[in-house]
Motif scaffolding. Structure first.
Motif, short mmCIF file in Angstrom:
data_model
loop_
_atom_site.label_atom_id
_atom_site.label_comp_id
_atom_site.label_asym_id
_atom_site.label_seq_id
_atom_site.Cartn_x
_atom_site.Cartn_y
_atom_site.Cartn_z
N GLU A 30 42.70 37.27 37.15
CA GLU A 30 42.09 36.11 37.80
C GLU A 30 40.85 36.51 38.61
OE1 GLU A 30 45.14 33.98 39.96
OE2 GLU A 30 46.57 34.35 38.35
N GLU A 31 40.76 37.78 38.96
CA GLU A 31 39.60 38.31 39.68
C GLU A 31 38.74 39.20 38.78
OE1 GLU A 31 38.52 37.48 42.58
OE2 GLU A 31 40.26 36.35 43.27
N ASN A 32 39.09 39.24 37.49
CA ASN A 32 38.39 40.10 36.54
C ASN A 32 38.40 41.56 37.01
OD1 ASN A 32 37.04 40.59 34.13
ND2 ASN A 32 35.02 40.39 35.08
N CYS A 33 39.57 42.01 37.43
CA CYS A 33 39.73 43.34 38.01
C CYS A 33 40.86 44.07 37.29
CB CYS A 33 40.05 43.20 39.50
SG CYS A 33 40.28 44.76 40.37
N PRO A 34 40.54 45.07 36.46
CA PRO A 34 41.60 45.85 35.81
C PRO A 34 42.46 46.60 36.84
CG PRO A 34 39.45 46.29 34.82
CD PRO A 34 39.21 45.48 36.07
#
Length: 148
Positions: A30-34
């Motif tokens: 949802e935060e584009n954070c792997p």
């Protein structure tokens, strides 16, 4: 307390870790954070600056893989490298303002999800405490077994 260890312990822990990892991946998406990026952000969020070797140990990544990840994070303006004032040969990793904002948003999402999960199993802090003791015992810290 049973003195005979369950043969299913490793399986249960592995299964729980895999499922929790998938859950974290979904929340962080949802935060584009792997997840690997999140782990790096979390280590350096204290603002002290950390050397790559310490970060690699804490995020459980080989140094070459971490270097590639950090290079991407630098390019995305999430982190920056700065020479260590006490040892100019070392480079310390720090969050940028953009990285700090991402860390705060992601931490909020993960905390909310973790709270829902622990509430669902009616945990009162025992799970984290026991897992920390188990980890310490596996690391050979005899005091961890005797604690409590």
């Amino acid at each position: 307390m049973s003195s005979v260890p369950s043969p299913a312990l490793a399986h249960l822990l592995s299964h729980a870790e895999r499922r929790l990892g998938l859950r974290m991946t979904a929340v962080l998406a949802e935060e584009n954070c792997p997840v690997e990026q999140w782990r790096v952000l979390s280590v350096i969020a204290d603002g002290k600056g950390h050397p790559m070797t310490e970060i690699a140990d804490q995020v459980l990544m080989p140094a070459p893989s971490l270097t590639k990840l950090v290079d991407r994070m630098v390019a995305d303006n999430l982190v920056h490298r700065r020479p260590d004032h006490s040892d100019r040969r070392r480079v310390l990793l720090h969050l940028t303002a953009r990285g700090r904002a991402l860390h705060q948003r992601a931490a909020h999402r993960l905390l909310a999800d973790q709270t829902r999960l622990l509430d669902a199993i009616d945990d009162q802090g025992d799970l984290v405490r026991l897992l920390a003791r188990l980890t310490a015992a596996l690391d050979g810290e005899p005091s961890a077994v005797l604690a409590e």
